[in-house]
Design a protein around this motif. Structure first.
Motif, PDB file in Angstrom:
ATOM      1  N   LEU A 141       0.602  -1.221   0.034  1.00  0.00           N
ATOM      2  CA  LEU A 141      -0.155  -0.013   0.078  1.00  0.00           C
ATOM      3  C   LEU A 141       0.905   1.332  -0.013  1.00  0.00           C
ATOM      4  CD1 LEU A 141      -2.924   1.047   0.177  1.00  0.00           C
ATOM      5  CD2 LEU A 141      -2.871   1.059   2.489  1.00  0.00           C
ATOM      6  N   PRO A 142       1.795   1.392   0.759  1.00  0.00           N
ATOM      7  CA  PRO A 142       2.709   2.529   0.898  1.00  0.00           C
ATOM      8  C   PRO A 142       3.273   3.076  -0.712  1.00  0.00           C
ATOM      9  CG  PRO A 142       3.324   1.403   2.854  1.00  0.00           C
ATOM     10  CD  PRO A 142       2.183   0.555   1.906  1.00  0.00           C
ATOM     11  N   ALA A 146       2.118   6.256  -3.131  1.00  0.00           N
ATOM     12  CA  ALA A 146       3.146   7.162  -3.359  1.00  0.00           C
ATOM     13  C   ALA A 146       3.270   7.370  -4.889  1.00  0.00           C
ATOM     14  CB  ALA A 146       4.502   6.656  -2.998  1.00  0.00           C
ATOM     15  N   ALA A 147       3.083   6.048  -5.640  1.00  0.00           N
ATOM     16  CA  ALA A 147       3.055   5.861  -7.293  1.00  0.00           C
ATOM     17  C   ALA A 147       1.797   6.831  -7.632  1.00  0.00           C
ATOM     18  CB  ALA A 147       3.010   4.696  -7.593  1.00  0.00           C
ATOM     19  N   GLU A 163      -7.501  -2.504  11.844  1.00  0.00           N
ATOM     20  CA  GLU A 163      -6.143  -2.794  11.295  1.00  0.00           C
ATOM     21  C   GLU A 163      -5.880  -2.079   9.875  1.00  0.00           C
ATOM     22  OE1 GLU A 163      -8.451  -4.796  12.831  1.00  0.00           O
ATOM     23  OE2 GLU A 163      -7.126  -4.879  14.688  1.00  0.00           O
ATOM     24  N   GLU A 164      -6.823  -2.109   9.134  1.00  0.00           N
ATOM     25  CA  GLU A 164      -6.816  -1.576   7.820  1.00  0.00           C
ATOM     26  C   GLU A 164      -6.614   0.060   7.836  1.00  0.00           C
ATOM     27  OE1 GLU A 164      -9.243  -5.043   5.598  1.00  0.00           O
ATOM     28  OE2 GLU A 164      -9.946  -2.870   5.302  1.00  0.00           O
ATOM     29  N   LEU A 165      -7.364   0.694   8.646  1.00  0.00           N
ATOM     30  CA  LEU A 165      -7.331   1.857   8.827  1.00  0.00           C
ATOM     31  C   LEU A 165      -5.805   2.390   9.179  1.00  0.00           C
ATOM     32  CD1 LEU A 165      -8.750   4.974   9.520  1.00  0.00           C
ATOM     33  CD2 LEU A 165      -9.180   4.098  11.713  1.00  0.00           C
ATOM     34  N   ALA A 166      -5.271   1.808  10.318  1.00  0.00           N
ATOM     35  CA  ALA A 166      -3.802   1.909  10.537  1.00  0.00           C
ATOM     36  C   ALA A 166      -3.016   1.665   9.556  1.00  0.00           C
ATOM     37  CB  ALA A 166      -3.478   1.167  11.872  1.00  0.00           C
ATOM     38  N   ALA A 167      -3.074   0.649   8.649  1.00  0.00           N
ATOM     39  CA  ALA A 167      -1.949   0.563   7.643  1.00  0.00           C
ATOM     40  C   ALA A 167      -2.526   1.689   6.754  1.00  0.00           C
ATOM     41  CB  ALA A 167      -2.362  -0.694   6.873  1.00  0.00           C
ATOM     42  N   ALA A 168      -3.732   2.204   6.269  1.00  0.00           N
ATOM     43  CA  ALA A 168      -3.873   3.216   5.413  1.00  0.00           C
ATOM     44  C   ALA A 168      -3.106   4.572   5.748  1.00  0.00           C
ATOM     45  CB  ALA A 168      -5.201   3.362   5.417  1.00  0.00           C
ATOM     46  N   VAL A 169      -3.163   4.777   7.235  1.00  0.00           N
ATOM     47  CA  VAL A 169      -2.800   6.085   7.540  1.00  0.00           C
ATOM     48  C   VAL A 169      -1.192   6.092   7.617  1.00  0.00           C
ATOM     49  CG1 VAL A 169      -2.651   7.821   9.535  1.00  0.00           C
ATOM     50  CG2 VAL A 169      -4.746   6.826   8.969  1.00  0.00           C
ATOM     51  N   ASP A 170      -0.841   4.521   8.147  1.00  0.00           N
ATOM     52  CA  ASP A 170       0.675   4.607   8.064  1.00  0.00           C
ATOM     53  C   ASP A 170       1.409   4.686   6.671  1.00  0.00           C
ATOM     54  OD1 ASP A 170       2.684   4.202   9.871  1.00  0.00           O
ATOM     55  OD2 ASP A 170       2.978   2.048   9.285  1.00  0.00           O
ATOM     56  N   ALA A 171       0.343   4.308   5.691  1.00  0.00           N
ATOM     57  CA  ALA A 171       0.856   4.465   4.110  1.00  0.00           C
ATOM     58  C   ALA A 171       0.888   5.745   3.750  1.00  0.00           C
ATOM     59  CB  ALA A 171       0.058   3.594   3.167  1.00  0.00           C
TER      60      ALA A 171
END
Length: 292
Positions: A141-142, A146-147, A163-171
């Motif tokens: 995802l990151p 970025a792309a 969990e997906e929310l955290a991954a999205a924001v972390d990306a």
């Protein structure tokens, strides 16, 4: 979640997305219409910021809406939509990149490309202002966020749980959609947004070195799926939705409503008028529609 745990229709969509090739001369460059400005303009005008979706059909729809996508988009904007979403997935949703291009040329509001984008090359299928990236289905995802930004897109990252929310924001996502539809079973529960939204708020308050928890204070949250009535709109707004994405209720695939996308959009962007017994007026309409 493994692929085998997904609903058969979702597995079929993903298999199609993996097979789909994008013919391109290289990365495209987009000058995007700012989504944040569209949200602010709707708020200033007394409208609920709404992304209205041009969706000919879907695996959960009971019919097909074969109207001209451009005319549908024009009517949605006239009804007060802050932005337009256009399906570009061809096999299961009846969409196309050509339809998105035509819609984007016809309206002045931001246009979201709604599709199952799994790899970087698929970003280059068509220019849009925002592009949907579904956290559950993207391997890196990151890198894809970025792309998308490198091309000028504003990535809208879709999540379904904490969990997906955290991954999205972390990306690095700053526009996040919470899908009330569980893609494993295709069931809708408006309580999903109500459970996930407070987590985004907590991320912004906690003292932590996690990049996810540092960034989320600036996230724009969008409630997606299952929003059909002004009461649903009020419920999602009370739960913290900055904007809403509505497709089937406006498209009326089943023919259960009046089929008037302008009137339906207007009812949803002015839900307090409905609560007071009215349906809103043309004064609630949003950005201008370009002349043919």
């Amino acid at each position: 979640m493994t692929t085998s745990e997904l609903a058969p229709a979702v597995r079929s969509i993903l298999e199609s997305a993996r097979r789909r090739e994008t013919e391109t001369d290289g990365p495209i460059a987009v000058t995007a219409r700012p989504f944040a400005d569209a949200v602010a303009a709707a708020e200033a005008d007394g409208r609920v910021p709404l992304i209205a979706e041009v969706k000919p059909t879907s695996p959960t729809a009971s019919g097909v809406r074969a109207d001209d996508p451009v005319e549908l988009a024009r009517e949605m904007v006239a009804g007060g939509a802050a932005a337009i979403s256009v399906l570009t997935e061809p096999e299961h949703f009846g969409g196309s990149p050509a339809a998105l291009t035509a819609v984007r040329e016809a309206v002045d509001v931001p246009v979201l490309r709604k599709d199952f984008v799994l790899r970087e090359a698929q970003l280059d299928a068509v220019a849009a202002d925002l592009v949907l990236l579904i956290a559950r289905f993207v391997d890196d995802l990151p890198t894809l966020v970025a792309a998308a930004r490198e091309r000028g897109f504003q990535p809208l990252v879709e999540v379904h749980d904490r969990e997906e929310l955290a991954a999205a924001v972390d990306a690095g996502a700053d526009v996040i959609g919470v899908n009330n539809r569980d893609l494993a079973r295709l069931e809708v529960d408006l309580g999903t947004f109500e459970r996930v939204a407070p987590e985004a708020e907590r991320f912004g308050r906690l003292e932590t070195e996690s990049s996810a928890e540092r960034r989320s204070a600036d996230v724009t949250l969008i409630a997606e799926s299952g929003i059909a009535t002004p009461a649903d709109v009020r419920r999602m707004r009370e739960a913290g939705a900055d904007a809403l994405l509505v497709g089937s209720a406006i498209m009326d695939h089943a023919g259960e409503g009046d089929g008037d996308v302008r009137a339906t959009t207007r009812r949803l962007v002015t839900p307090e008028a409905d609560a007071d017994g009215g349906a809103g007026t043309d004064a609630a309409a949003g950005s201008e529609v370009k002349s043919p």
